[in-house]
Design a protein around this motif. Structure first.
Motif, PDB file in Angstrom:
ATOM      1  N   LEU A  47       0.853  -1.185   0.000  1.00  0.00           N
ATOM      2  CA  LEU A  47       0.000   0.000   0.000  1.00  0.00           C
ATOM      3  C   LEU A  47       0.890   1.236   0.000  1.00  0.00           C
ATOM      4  N   ASP A  48       0.631   2.137  -0.935  1.00  0.00           N
ATOM      5  CA  ASP A  48       1.413   3.363  -1.029  1.00  0.00           C
ATOM      6  C   ASP A  48       0.489   4.550  -0.821  1.00  0.00           C
ATOM      7  N   TYR A  49       0.666   5.238   0.292  1.00  0.00           N
ATOM      8  CA  TYR A  49      -0.168   6.396   0.608  1.00  0.00           C
ATOM      9  C   TYR A  49       0.498   7.702   0.182  1.00  0.00           C
ATOM     10  N   GLY A  50       1.648   7.598  -0.460  1.00  0.00           N
ATOM     11  CA  GLY A  50       2.346   8.790  -0.926  1.00  0.00           C
ATOM     12  C   GLY A  50       3.133   9.485   0.170  1.00  0.00           C
ATOM     13  N   HIS A  51       3.058   8.934   1.377  1.00  0.00           N
ATOM     14  CA  HIS A  51       3.816   9.495   2.499  1.00  0.00           C
ATOM     15  C   HIS A  51       3.931   8.437   3.594  1.00  0.00           C
ATOM     16  N   ALA A  52       4.842   8.665   4.512  1.00  0.00           N
ATOM     17  CA  ALA A  52       4.975   7.743   5.636  1.00  0.00           C
ATOM     18  C   ALA A  52       3.724   7.841   6.509  1.00  0.00           C
ATOM     19  N   VAL A  53       3.264   6.713   7.005  1.00  0.00           N
ATOM     20  CA  VAL A  53       2.080   6.688   7.856  1.00  0.00           C
ATOM     21  C   VAL A  53       2.542   6.786   9.303  1.00  0.00           C
ATOM     22  N   SER A  54       1.977   7.737  10.019  1.00  0.00           N
ATOM     23  CA  SER A  54       2.382   7.957  11.408  1.00  0.00           C
ATOM     24  C   SER A  54       1.603   7.048  12.354  1.00  0.00           C
ATOM     25  N   ALA A  55       2.120   6.903  13.551  1.00  0.00           N
ATOM     26  CA  ALA A  55       1.441   6.114  14.578  1.00  0.00           C
ATOM     27  C   ALA A  55       0.086   6.726  14.912  1.00  0.00           C
ATOM     28  N   ASP A  56       0.005   8.063  14.896  1.00  0.00           N
ATOM     29  CA  ASP A  56      -1.271   8.734  15.173  1.00  0.00           C
ATOM     30  C   ASP A  56      -2.321   8.410  14.105  1.00  0.00           C
ATOM     31  N   GLU A  57      -1.888   8.343  12.837  1.00  0.00           N
ATOM     32  CA  GLU A  57      -2.821   8.008  11.761  1.00  0.00           C
ATOM     33  C   GLU A  57      -3.327   6.571  11.915  1.00  0.00           C
ATOM     34  N   ILE A  58      -2.431   5.684  12.269  1.00  0.00           N
ATOM     35  CA  ILE A  58      -2.819   4.282  12.474  1.00  0.00           C
ATOM     36  C   ILE A  58      -3.805   4.190  13.635  1.00  0.00           C
ATOM     37  N   ASP A  59      -3.482   4.858  14.747  1.00  0.00           N
ATOM     38  CA  ASP A  59      -4.352   4.848  15.922  1.00  0.00           C
ATOM     39  C   ASP A  59      -5.734   5.394  15.582  1.00  0.00           C
ATOM     40  N   SER A  60      -5.770   6.501  14.861  1.00  0.00           N
ATOM     41  CA  SER A  60      -7.039   7.126  14.476  1.00  0.00           C
ATOM     42  C   SER A  60      -7.866   6.194  13.594  1.00  0.00           C
ATOM     43  N   THR A  61      -7.229   5.542  12.646  1.00  0.00           N
ATOM     44  CA  THR A  61      -7.928   4.636  11.732  1.00  0.00           C
ATOM     45  C   THR A  61      -8.485   3.430  12.478  1.00  0.00           C
ATOM     46  N   VAL A  62      -7.688   2.886  13.392  1.00  0.00           N
ATOM     47  CA  VAL A  62      -8.153   1.733  14.164  1.00  0.00           C
ATOM     48  C   VAL A  62      -9.323   2.124  15.056  1.00  0.00           C
ATOM     49  N   ARG A  63      -9.205   3.268  15.733  1.00  0.00           N
ATOM     50  CA  ARG A  63     -10.300   3.735  16.598  1.00  0.00           C
ATOM     51  C   ARG A  63     -11.582   3.957  15.786  1.00  0.00           C
ATOM     52  N   GLU A  64     -11.441   4.537  14.602  1.00  0.00           N
ATOM     53  CA  GLU A  64     -12.592   4.779  13.741  1.00  0.00           C
ATOM     54  C   GLU A  64     -13.233   3.465  13.319  1.00  0.00           C
ATOM     55  N   ALA A  65     -12.418   2.480  12.966  1.00  0.00           N
ATOM     56  CA  ALA A  65     -12.941   1.180  12.547  1.00  0.00           C
ATOM     57  C   ALA A  65     -13.660   0.492  13.702  1.00  0.00           C
ATOM     58  N   ILE A  66     -13.113   0.597  14.902  1.00  0.00           N
ATOM     59  CA  ILE A  66     -13.755  -0.013  16.071  1.00  0.00           C
ATOM     60  C   ILE A  66     -15.084   0.682  16.351  1.00  0.00           C
ATOM     61  N   THR A  67     -15.088   1.992  16.282  1.00  0.00           N
ATOM     62  CA  THR A  67     -16.318   2.754  16.527  1.00  0.00           C
ATOM     63  C   THR A  67     -17.381   2.397  15.504  1.00  0.00           C
ATOM     64  N   ASN A  68     -16.988   2.307  14.243  1.00  0.00           N
ATOM     65  CA  ASN A  68     -17.952   1.944  13.182  1.00  0.00           C
ATOM     66  C   ASN A  68     -18.472   0.534  13.355  1.00  0.00           C
ATOM     67  N   THR A  69     -17.622  -0.382  13.768  1.00  0.00           N
ATOM     68  CA  THR A  69     -18.034  -1.759  13.984  1.00  0.00           C
ATOM     69  C   THR A  69     -19.024  -1.840  15.135  1.00  0.00           C
ATOM     70  N   ASP A  70     -18.736  -1.092  16.216  1.00  0.00           N
ATOM     71  CA  ASP A  70     -19.641  -1.088  17.370  1.00  0.00           C
ATOM     72  C   ASP A  70     -20.998  -0.500  17.005  1.00  0.00           C
ATOM     73  N   SER A  71     -21.018   0.582  16.222  1.00  0.00           N
ATOM     74  CA  SER A  71     -22.295   1.211  15.864  1.00  0.00           C
ATOM     75  C   SER A  71     -23.075   0.364  14.856  1.00  0.00           C
ATOM     76  N   ASP A  72     -22.352  -0.399  14.006  1.00  0.00           N
ATOM     77  CA  ASP A  72     -23.024  -1.276  13.047  1.00  0.00           C
ATOM     78  C   ASP A  72     -23.685  -2.452  13.753  1.00  0.00           C
ATOM     79  N   ALA A  73     -23.097  -2.901  14.852  1.00  0.00           N
ATOM     80  CA  ALA A  73     -23.623  -4.060  15.573  1.00  0.00           C
ATOM     81  C   ALA A  73     -24.892  -3.704  16.342  1.00  0.00           C
ATOM     82  N   GLY A  74     -25.049  -2.446  16.736  1.00  0.00           N
ATOM     83  CA  GLY A  74     -26.172  -2.042  17.579  1.00  0.00           C
ATOM     84  C   GLY A  74     -27.355  -1.702  16.808  1.00  0.00           C
TER      85      GLY A  74
END
Length: 83
Positions: free
Chosen positions: A56-83
């Motif tokens: 995967l090439d995002y055109g720039h280095a991916v920071s730990a904050d970006e990874i954390d944000s993406t994971v948190r967003e995915a978890i939040t979306n998964t939780d809201s989809d289940a309810g």
């Protein structure tokens, strides 16, 4: 599966840890040795074919904050989809 008997030289400190764990958990020491041997055997396996792992090439280095944000967003979306 048949079992075979073998002799293995181990560090005294490692052997003592296994003995203490076996006594603490009420398991035979031999179970720990079989498990360790099995893990060592699994680690020797090799695959003949090449793995198709996408790059995967995002055109720039991916920071730990970006990874954390993406994971948190995915978890939040998964939780809201289940309810």
């Amino acid at each position: 599966m048949g079992l075979k008997k073998t002799t293995v030289m181990v560090d005294e400190a490692d052997l003592e840890l296994v003995k203490m764990a076996a006594a603490r958990e009420g398991r035979p020491e031999s179970e720990y040795f079989r498990e360790a041997f099995h893990l060592a055997a699994i680690r020797t396996r090799r695959w003949d074919e090449e793995w198709d792992i996408p790059v995967l090439d995002y055109g720039h280095a991916v920071s730990a904050d970006e990874i954390d944000s993406t994971v948190r967003e995915a978890i939040t979306n998964t939780d809201s989809d289940a309810g």
